[in-house]
Write an enzyme that holds these catalytic residues in place. Structure first.
Site, PDB file in Angstrom:
ATOM      1  N   GLU A 106     -45.035 -15.555 -24.396  1.00 35.50           N
ATOM      2  CA  GLU A 106     -46.516 -15.056 -24.510  1.00 35.50           C
ATOM      3  C   GLU A 106     -47.006 -14.912 -25.871  1.00 35.50           C
ATOM      4  OE1 GLU A 106     -46.349 -11.223 -21.351  1.00 35.50           O
ATOM      5  OE2 GLU A 106     -46.693 -10.889 -23.263  1.00 35.50           O
ATOM      6  N   CYS A 349     -46.529  -5.981 -24.684  1.00 34.53           N
ATOM      7  CA  CYS A 349     -45.833  -7.603 -24.590  1.00 34.53           C
ATOM      8  C   CYS A 349     -44.951  -7.544 -23.387  1.00 34.53           C
ATOM      9  CB  CYS A 349     -44.842  -7.706 -25.819  1.00 34.53           C
ATOM     10  SG  CYS A 349     -43.750  -6.613 -26.012  1.00 34.53           S
TER      11      CYS A 349
HETATM   12  S1  SF4 Z   1     -40.004  -3.370 -27.813  1.00 34.36           S
HETATM   13 FE1  SF4 Z   1     -37.711  -3.624 -27.731  1.00 34.36          FE
HETATM   14  S2  SF4 Z   1     -37.245  -4.703 -25.564  1.00 34.36           S
HETATM   15 FE2  SF4 Z   1     -39.315  -4.587 -26.075  1.00 34.36          FE
HETATM   16  S3  SF4 Z   1     -39.478  -6.750 -27.162  1.00 34.36           S
HETATM   17 FE3  SF4 Z   1     -39.370  -5.246 -28.675  1.00 34.36          FE
HETATM   18  S4  SF4 Z   1     -37.236  -5.006 -29.212  1.00 34.36           S
HETATM   19 FE4  SF4 Z   1     -37.563  -6.235 -27.384  1.00 34.36          FE
END
Ligand code: SF4
Length: 362
Positions: A106, A349
């Site tokens: 993404e 995300c």
């Molecule tokens: S929030 Fe944590 S699990 Fe999600 S992409 Fe970022 S580092 Fe990875």
């Protein structure tokens, strides 16, 4: 406390097909010299790709026809196709790119007045597994190459108005950038280079969950980029509950690494803190965060959690968020509450990938 790299990500070895976006003028010049091309050809090719946004070699009209054919056969330019595109009413545009091996990434354009920020991913999936995050659910599939990171920015630029300049690039999409250190660093250099995307170092942000050794290594590069640390909790105990990798990295060791970064680069580290309703959004936690931020010389960006289907976390109330912000500011911290963008699309995300996967697997 050991200065660990973090729990070793041990990612699957990435296939790294050589792509034009892996090259610098020097390496491309060397390749083209082997092909008996004049020295200026490398600059020409890179200008077509980065400055004019050519999406195929055929469009590079001032290159000899046989060179265009050889480049097309031996050096892929774009490696992805756009599998999905979502546009929010606020202008946020998310692309899901599919790579030749079927994996997906993404990338997002976030327009904000004059600012056009692209957010790129550095890994397919993510090894960290933050409990509130859609990306963490599926684990790590593989690393992205430098070219594949750069390509995301190029795809977003092309999909959102062609040659319109991007102003900022943030490495905050899927994955832990510092667990894919070499590719991240090479992509930063290409994005920053005048022959590449030409985006100023101070407009580039690399976000990390906190790998002290890699933070020091990045500091030693003495780049003027911004390092953002995803803290999300003011105590080790709470941090370990929501970020599995925090089990081996204390906040104390992160304070030391941030101070090292500041000493080496003169750049303050930004703290990112996602407010999770009822979990880390109370005023005493704001005061504890303020004392950490002060020791790191950091400013704080607060983000409101975007709920993820199937996960038990909720967005904080507006009142809780405002009180948290006020408590930080009263403690003398430069803090901001960032607007959530793209709420009407799968904004957090990893959600677009999950939806695509669910649709494909029925
Ligand atoms: S929030 Fe944590 S699990 Fe999600 S992409 Fe970022 S580092 Fe990875």
């Amino acid at each position: 406390m050991m200065d660990v790299l973090g729990p070793s990500p041990r990612p699957a070895t990435a296939p790294r097909p050589a792509s034009l976006f892996d090259h610098t003028p020097d390496t491309l010049g060397a390749l083209l010299a082997e092909w008996r091309q004049p020295a200026y050809r490398a600059r020409q090719v890179l200008e077509w790709a980065f400055l004019h946004g050519a999406e195929c070699y055929e469009a590079m009209s001032n290159l000899p026809r046989d060179l265009r054919a050889r480049l097309a056969a031996e050096l892929p330019l774009y490696q992805s196709v756009i599998a999905r595109r979502q546009e929010s009413a606020d202008g946020t545009t998310k692309l899901l790119l599919r790579w030749a091996d079927g994996s997906t990434s993404e990338c997002v354009l976030i327009p904000d007045g004059e600012r056009r920020t692209v957010c790129v991913s550095t890994q397919v999936g993510c090894p960290v597994g933050c409990v509130f995050c859609a990306s963490g659910l599926g684990g790590l599939q593989r690393q992205l190459s430098a070219a594949q990171i750069v390509e995301q920015a190029m795809r977003v630029r092309a999909a959102c108005g062609g040659e319109a300049r991007l102003s900022n690039v943030v490495f905050m999409g899927l994955g832990e950038p510092l667990a894919n250190f070499d590719a991240t660093l090479a992509a930063v250099r290409t994005i920053n280079a005048d022959w590449g995307l030409g985006i100023g170092a101070r407009k580039i942000t690399v976000s990390t969950v906190g790998l002290p050794r890699q933070m020091r290594r990045l500091a030693d590069e003495k780049l003027q980029i911004t390092l953002a640390l995803s803290l999300h909790a003011p105590t080790d105990e709470l941090r370990q509950q929501i970020i599995p990798w925090a089990e081996r990295v204390t906040i104390e060791s992160l304070i030391e690494a941030c101070n090292y970064y500041f000493a080496a680069t003169g750049r303050e580290v930004t703290l990112e803190y996602i407010l999770l309703g009822g979990l880390n959004d109370a005023e005493p936690q704001a005061r504890a965060l303020a004392s950490v931020a002060r020791r790191m010389r950091s400013n704080v960006n607060l983000l409101l959690y975007n709920p993820v289907e199937g996960l038990p976390f909720r967005r904080p109330t507006d009142r809780a968020a405002q009180n948290f912000l006020a408590a930080l500011r009263e403690a003398g911290i430069n803090a901001h509450l960032r607007r959530s963008r793209g709420l009407d699309i799968d904004a957090a995300c990893g959600q677009l990938r999950r939806r695509e996967h669910a649709d494909r697997t029925g």
